[in-house]
Write a protein that holds these residues in place. Sequence first.
Motif, PDB file in Angstrom:
ATOM      1  N   GLY A 128       0.776  -1.235   0.000  1.00 44.26           N
ATOM      2  CA  GLY A 128       0.000   0.000   0.000  1.00 44.26           C
ATOM      3  C   GLY A 128       0.801   1.274   0.000  1.00 44.26           C
ATOM      4  N   ASP A 129       2.132   1.184   0.069  1.00 47.28           N
ATOM      5  CA  ASP A 129       2.957   2.393   0.086  1.00 47.28           C
ATOM      6  C   ASP A 129       3.035   3.026  -1.302  1.00 47.28           C
ATOM      7  N   VAL A 130       3.294   4.340  -1.306  1.00 46.27           N
ATOM      8  CA  VAL A 130       3.451   5.097  -2.542  1.00 46.27           C
ATOM      9  C   VAL A 130       4.833   5.748  -2.532  1.00 46.27           C
ATOM     10  N   VAL A 131       5.626   5.518  -3.560  1.00 51.37           N
ATOM     11  CA  VAL A 131       6.923   6.176  -3.681  1.00 51.37           C
ATOM     12  C   VAL A 131       6.725   7.513  -4.390  1.00 51.37           C
ATOM     13  N   VAL A 132       7.194   8.579  -3.747  1.00 49.32           N
ATOM     14  CA  VAL A 132       7.064   9.933  -4.298  1.00 49.32           C
ATOM     15  C   VAL A 132       8.472  10.496  -4.488  1.00 49.32           C
ATOM     16  N   VAL A 133       8.773  10.957  -5.701  1.00 52.56           N
ATOM     17  CA  VAL A 133      10.139  11.342  -6.051  1.00 52.56           C
ATOM     18  C   VAL A 133      10.205  12.784  -6.532  1.00 52.56           C
ATOM     19  N   PRO A 160      11.713  15.304   3.947  1.00 52.88           N
ATOM     20  CA  PRO A 160      10.755  16.199   3.291  1.00 52.88           C
ATOM     21  C   PRO A 160      11.255  16.592   1.900  1.00 52.88           C
ATOM     22  N   ILE A 161      10.356  16.579   0.939  1.00 54.43           N
ATOM     23  CA  ILE A 161      10.697  16.945  -0.431  1.00 54.43           C
ATOM     24  C   ILE A 161       9.632  17.892  -0.983  1.00 54.43           C
ATOM     25  N   ALA A 162       9.947  18.476  -2.126  1.00 52.28           N
ATOM     26  CA  ALA A 162       8.951  19.208  -2.910  1.00 52.28           C
ATOM     27  C   ALA A 162       8.722  18.426  -4.189  1.00 52.28           C
ATOM     28  N   CYS A 163       7.496  18.025  -4.443  1.00 47.03           N
ATOM     29  CA  CYS A 163       7.179  17.268  -5.655  1.00 47.03           C
ATOM     30  C   CYS A 163       6.026  17.965  -6.367  1.00 47.03           C
ATOM     31  N   THR A 201       4.906  20.476  -0.892  1.00 47.38           N
ATOM     32  CA  THR A 201       5.729  19.840   0.129  1.00 47.38           C
ATOM     33  C   THR A 201       5.149  18.474   0.490  1.00 47.38           C
ATOM     34  N   VAL A 202       6.013  17.469   0.538  1.00 47.05           N
ATOM     35  CA  VAL A 202       5.610  16.116   0.932  1.00 47.05           C
ATOM     36  C   VAL A 202       6.473  15.691   2.109  1.00 47.05           C
ATOM     37  N   ILE A 203       5.825  15.403   3.220  1.00 50.63           N
ATOM     38  CA  ILE A 203       6.509  14.887   4.397  1.00 50.63           C
ATOM     39  C   ILE A 203       6.389  13.361   4.377  1.00 50.63           C
ATOM     40  N   PRO A 204       7.470  12.630   4.650  1.00 54.63           N
ATOM     41  CA  PRO A 204       7.359  11.163   4.665  1.00 54.63           C
ATOM     42  C   PRO A 204       6.197  10.715   5.551  1.00 54.63           C
ATOM     43  N   GLY A 205       5.359   9.844   5.016  1.00 62.34           N
ATOM     44  CA  GLY A 205       4.186   9.370   5.743  1.00 62.34           C
ATOM     45  C   GLY A 205       2.922  10.127   5.421  1.00 62.34           C
ATOM     46  N   ASP A 206       3.014  11.284   4.721  1.00 59.93           N
ATOM     47  CA  ASP A 206       1.810  11.959   4.237  1.00 59.93           C
ATOM     48  C   ASP A 206       0.982  10.989   3.399  1.00 59.93           C
ATOM     49  N   ILE A 207      -0.318  11.221   3.368  1.00 63.29           N
ATOM     50  CA  ILE A 207      -1.198  10.361   2.571  1.00 63.29           C
ATOM     51  C   ILE A 207      -1.291  10.913   1.148  1.00 63.29           C
ATOM     52  N   ILE A 208      -1.023  10.063   0.178  1.00 63.58           N
ATOM     53  CA  ILE A 208      -1.131  10.424  -1.228  1.00 63.58           C
ATOM     54  C   ILE A 208      -2.458   9.903  -1.767  1.00 63.58           C
ATOM     55  N   VAL A 209      -3.229  10.795  -2.369  1.00 63.06           N
ATOM     56  CA  VAL A 209      -4.486  10.432  -3.024  1.00 63.06           C
ATOM     57  C   VAL A 209      -4.327  10.796  -4.494  1.00 63.06           C
ATOM     58  N   ALA A 210      -4.409   9.817  -5.379  1.00 62.79           N
ATOM     59  CA  ALA A 210      -4.153  10.072  -6.793  1.00 62.79           C
ATOM     60  C   ALA A 210      -5.141   9.319  -7.665  1.00 62.79           C
ATOM     61  N   ASP A 211      -5.589   9.983  -8.721  1.00 63.42           N
ATOM     62  CA  ASP A 211      -6.452   9.360  -9.719  1.00 63.42           C
ATOM     63  C   ASP A 211      -6.265  10.103 -11.035  1.00 63.42           C
TER      64      ASP A 211
END
Length: 249
Positions: free
Chosen positions: A92-97, A166-169, A173-183
């Motif tokens: 269930g994890d999402v990799v964000v780069v 923490p990154i900017a994508c 800003t995306v903090i590790p563990g933030d919830i990603i909702v994508a469609d």
Amino acid sequence: MTHAPDITRPPKHLIDALREIGAATVAGTLGHMGFRNPHMVGPVAQNHGKSIVGPALTLQFMPQRPDLFTEGEYADPETQLHRHVLYHAQEGDVVVVDARGDMSSGVFGDMMSTYFKGRGGAGIVIDGCMRDRPNVEKLDLPLWLRGWTPNYHVQTSIYPNAVNVPIACGGVTVIPGDIIVADDDGVVVLPVAMAPTVIEESQKHHDWEEFSRVKLMEGGPLQRYYPLHDDACGEYEEWRKRNRLEDPS
């Protein structure tokens, strides 16, 4: 640097509740809560009809600099940090780069993507590119990218610098563990602390929108049904009772 911290994953009940809520509704609800732009600009859906909800594992790229990076450092695969973000992957994890919007380096390819899917990964979001498109597409792994390239990840101008920081994508800003909702609408970042309120408000929004959709299809006036006018609230409550919708509160 080869050690990378793991993330704190949000409670499963939050993830499950968000699966029925689209990115547009989450983004709109966050907007009303003061998070003006949670939508990543750049990464777009590569396999339409897919949707994901899951915690973010993050990978940060930086511009190459000769005193910090040389190709020789990557002769040992275990120094390649794009591998290490995948080592943390759970179901269930999402990799964000954050690949800096670079269009010339393929962050992951066929084998890395196969490994990630085999570990139960939900999807990949990159402000940049991937490679090996023909084989990656066979995996049917949900992807949100800027595009594709035949180049490998450090072939041109960027290199992986850190994992689960923490990154900017896509400007967010995306903090590790933030919830990603994508469609198909795009990728939205949801802070875990804001998730319960988003779920509650989104359910209310979903219900009255469904009622409004019915009335608009019947030719009802837009002024009355979208957004729902106070004068139509009684009619909406009767509709809810007839359709046995539970009170979201």
